[in-house]
Design a protein around this motif. Structure first.
Motif, PDB file in Angstrom:
ATOM      1  N   LEU A  59       0.792  -1.259  -0.141  1.00 19.45           N
ATOM      2  CA  LEU A  59      -0.038   0.011  -0.052  1.00 19.45           C
ATOM      3  C   LEU A  59       0.856   1.218   0.199  1.00 19.45           C
ATOM      4  O   LEU A  59       2.087   1.376   0.993  1.00 19.45           O
ATOM      5  N   GLY A  60       0.722   2.299  -0.974  1.00 19.02           N
ATOM      6  CA  GLY A  60       1.505   3.445  -1.070  1.00 19.02           C
ATOM      7  C   GLY A  60       0.548   4.543  -1.524  1.00 19.02           C
ATOM      8  O   GLY A  60      -0.617   4.421  -1.814  1.00 19.02           O
ATOM      9  N   MET A  61       1.449   5.681  -1.740  1.00 14.96           N
ATOM     10  CA  MET A  61       0.567   6.923  -2.156  1.00 14.96           C
ATOM     11  C   MET A  61       1.628   7.659  -3.097  1.00 14.96           C
ATOM     12  O   MET A  61       2.885   7.746  -2.840  1.00 14.96           O
ATOM     13  N   ALA A  62       1.037   8.594  -3.824  1.00 14.37           N
ATOM     14  CA  ALA A  62       1.811   9.630  -4.693  1.00 14.37           C
ATOM     15  C   ALA A  62       1.148  10.850  -4.406  1.00 14.37           C
ATOM     16  O   ALA A  62      -0.300  10.855  -4.458  1.00 14.37           O
ATOM     17  N   ILE A  63       1.592  12.042  -4.233  1.00 11.47           N
ATOM     18  CA  ILE A  63       1.115  13.201  -4.126  1.00 11.47           C
ATOM     19  C   ILE A  63       1.693  14.429  -5.213  1.00 11.47           C
ATOM     20  O   ILE A  63       2.631  14.405  -5.557  1.00 11.47           O
ATOM     21  N   ASP A  64       0.719  14.990  -5.690  1.00 14.94           N
ATOM     22  CA  ASP A  64       0.888  16.116  -6.639  1.00 14.94           C
ATOM     23  C   ASP A  64       1.029  17.380  -5.763  1.00 14.94           C
ATOM     24  O   ASP A  64       0.198  17.877  -5.102  1.00 14.94           O
ATOM     25  N   ARG A  65       2.373  17.847  -5.784  1.00 16.89           N
ATOM     26  CA  ARG A  65       2.650  19.083  -4.659  1.00 16.89           C
ATOM     27  C   ARG A  65       1.897  20.374  -5.222  1.00 16.89           C
ATOM     28  O   ARG A  65       1.286  21.000  -4.255  1.00 16.89           O
ATOM     29  N   ARG A  66       1.540  20.681  -6.317  1.00 18.95           N
ATOM     30  CA  ARG A  66       1.065  21.749  -6.909  1.00 18.95           C
ATOM     31  C   ARG A  66      -0.295  21.782  -6.510  1.00 18.95           C
ATOM     32  O   ARG A  66      -0.875  22.717  -5.884  1.00 18.95           O
ATOM     33  N   SER A  67      -1.175  20.888  -6.826  1.00 12.10           N
ATOM     34  CA  SER A  67      -2.752  20.770  -6.441  1.00 12.10           C
ATOM     35  C   SER A  67      -2.945  20.139  -4.837  1.00 12.10           C
ATOM     36  O   SER A  67      -3.767  20.265  -4.665  1.00 12.10           O
ATOM     37  N   ARG A  68      -1.961  19.767  -4.547  1.00 14.69           N
ATOM     38  CA  ARG A  68      -2.043  18.940  -2.965  1.00 14.69           C
ATOM     39  C   ARG A  68      -2.866  18.068  -2.947  1.00 14.69           C
ATOM     40  O   ARG A  68      -3.572  17.746  -2.143  1.00 14.69           O
ATOM     41  N   ARG A  69      -2.900  17.329  -4.231  1.00 14.51           N
ATOM     42  CA  ARG A  69      -4.192  16.187  -4.024  1.00 14.51           C
ATOM     43  C   ARG A  69      -3.149  14.776  -4.469  1.00 14.51           C
ATOM     44  O   ARG A  69      -2.234  14.872  -4.997  1.00 14.51           O
ATOM     45  N   PRO A  70      -3.860  13.920  -4.001  1.00 11.41           N
ATOM     46  CA  PRO A  70      -3.111  12.451  -4.361  1.00 11.41           C
ATOM     47  C   PRO A  70      -3.315  12.385  -5.940  1.00 11.41           C
ATOM     48  O   PRO A  70      -4.191  12.750  -6.333  1.00 11.41           O
ATOM     49  N   VAL A  71      -2.196  11.852  -6.419  1.00 15.64           N
ATOM     50  CA  VAL A  71      -2.279  11.437  -7.798  1.00 15.64           C
ATOM     51  C   VAL A  71      -3.144  10.532  -8.332  1.00 15.64           C
ATOM     52  O   VAL A  71      -3.941  10.620  -9.301  1.00 15.64           O
ATOM     53  N   LEU A  72      -3.412   9.498  -7.443  1.00 13.96           N
ATOM     54  CA  LEU A  72      -4.701   8.567  -7.622  1.00 13.96           C
ATOM     55  C   LEU A  72      -5.889   8.868  -7.236  1.00 13.96           C
ATOM     56  O   LEU A  72      -6.195   9.440  -6.144  1.00 13.96           O
ATOM     57  N   ARG A  73      -6.948   8.765  -8.042  1.00 13.03           N
ATOM     58  CA  ARG A  73      -8.183   9.147  -7.676  1.00 13.03           C
ATOM     59  C   ARG A  73      -8.666   8.313  -6.326  1.00 13.03           C
ATOM     60  O   ARG A  73      -9.532   8.704  -5.631  1.00 13.03           O
ATOM     61  N   ASN A  74      -7.954   7.204  -6.207  1.00 15.74           N
ATOM     62  CA  ASN A  74      -8.519   6.277  -5.075  1.00 15.74           C
ATOM     63  C   ASN A  74      -7.521   6.649  -3.714  1.00 15.74           C
ATOM     64  O   ASN A  74      -7.511   6.057  -2.827  1.00 15.74           O
ATOM     65  N   ASN A  75      -6.785   7.823  -4.104  1.00 14.12           N
ATOM     66  CA  ASN A  75      -5.997   8.254  -2.948  1.00 14.12           C
ATOM     67  C   ASN A  75      -4.603   7.602  -2.778  1.00 14.12           C
ATOM     68  O   ASN A  75      -3.383   8.023  -2.618  1.00 14.12           O
TER      69      ASN A  75
END
Ligand SMILES: Cc1cc2nc3c(=O)[nH]c(=O)nc-3n(C[C@H](O)[C@H](O)[C@H](O)COP(=O)(O)O)c2cc1C
Length: 303
Positions: free
Chosen positions: A194-210
């Motif tokens: 289980l992992g995660m990626a974050i887009d720094r500019r939008s401050r959103r997770p890259v994956l829609r599922n977070n």
């Protein structure tokens, strides 16, 4: 000549390299680059009783030395698999494994009963998908629940039953022992971390599922350690996977204790990965004057 055959319970594979679930579809698209009769087996995309569209995009993200996915078990449903995909797969001349991921014990039992009436060679019970809300990893994180669901599925089919384990637990060997005691013929590990990626500019997770599941070379050291741990604990065959890209990688998993291996993310980088890995293994074994691939299994010399 190297004897490439390996034995998983009552099932003989022509070689130890199986295409991992979710990275090879049902083999249709991969056919154009491969002679699929030459690989050890194909594990189908994870199946549920009813069709699933999967999660909303974005569903994949590249990471350092790997990738995250949150596909969410997109599949046509068991009936469509049995009617349209399984006959095609059985015609490929390789071992066909149905990977099932029911959202409840009852759904897994029902799928196993239906598959029992088909010519599929084995069932891989996925107790480890991190990308759906119900079932799957929720089962695989508790030794008690693993035992319950594996016992119920075991009673519903005489097919070889493989249980796929999640690495997202503290003691994976306890989970493997639970599967073995409930009647599994083999354990498969690892599914994704289980992992995660974050887009720094939008401050959103890259994956829609977070969150998503990490796979590829990034997870290989973790997978090797877990295969080694599990192989020391159980007496049933271990099918190892996680970041295998080369024949050398595959043999490392066998030395750690795996009888066979699965190759996932590598197929997405290079569609001929499975075939290339088998050829590399044969070259290495020949150079080392090894006469049978099975001679590698469990030969680690620990310090
Ligand atoms: C895009 C993608 C989809 C996957 N779908 C499934 C699945 O449906 N069922 C399953 O048991 N594992 C699934 N997996 C996990 C792989 O089968 C494998 O356990 C994991 O990726 C580790 O191996 P690898 O590093 O060689 O990819 C998926 C992996 C990826 C990358």
């Amino acid at each position: 000549m190297v004897n490439t055959h390996v034995q998983i319970g009552e099932l003989t594979l022509k070689n130890p390299v199986i295409a991992a679930s979710g990275t090879f579809g049902f083999g249709r698209e991969m056919q154009q680059w491969n002679n699929l009769s030459q690989i050890g087996g194909i594990s189908s995309k994870g199946l549920t009783l009813n069709p699933r569209l999967g999660n909303d995009p974005t569903r994949v993200a590249e990471t350092a030395s790997g990738m995250l996915n949150s596909v969410g078990l997109q599949n046509p449903g068991l009936q469509a698999f049995i009617e349209h995909e399984l006959p095609f797969m059985l015609g490929l001349g390789t071992t066909v494994i149905a990977n099932i991921a029911g959202h409840s014990l009852e759904e897994n039992v029902q799928m196993a009963m239906q598959l029992d009436q088909t010519a599929v060679h084995a069932i891989e019970l996925n107790l480890s998908c991190p990308n759906v809300n119900k079932g799957c990893m929720a089962f695989g994180s508790s030794a008690h629940l693993i035992q319950e669901v594996v016992r119920a599925v075991r009673q519903s089919t005489t097919k070889p039953l493989w249980v796929k384990l999640t690495p997202n637990v503290t003691a994976i060997s306890e989970m493997a022992l639970a599967a073995e005691s409930a009647g599994a013929d083999a354990v498969c590990l690892i599914n994704t971390l289980l992992g995660m990626a974050i887009d720094r500019r939008s401050r959103r997770p890259v994956l829609r599922n977070n969150t998503g599941g990490l796979s590829g070379p990034a997870v290989k050291p973790v997978a090797l350690r877990m295969v080694w741990d599990v192989a020391k604990s159980v007496s049933i065959p271990v099918i190892g996977m996680g970041g295998i890209m080369t024949g050398e990688d595959a043999l490392e998993f066998m030395i750690a204790g795996a009888t066979a291996v699965q190759v996932g993310t590598a197929n997405l980088v290079k569609p001929t990965a499975c075939q290339d890995i088998i050829n590399e293994m044969i070259m290495i074994a020949t150079a080392e004057k090894i006469t049978s691939f099975s001679q590698y299994t469990g030969t680690l010399k620990t310090w």
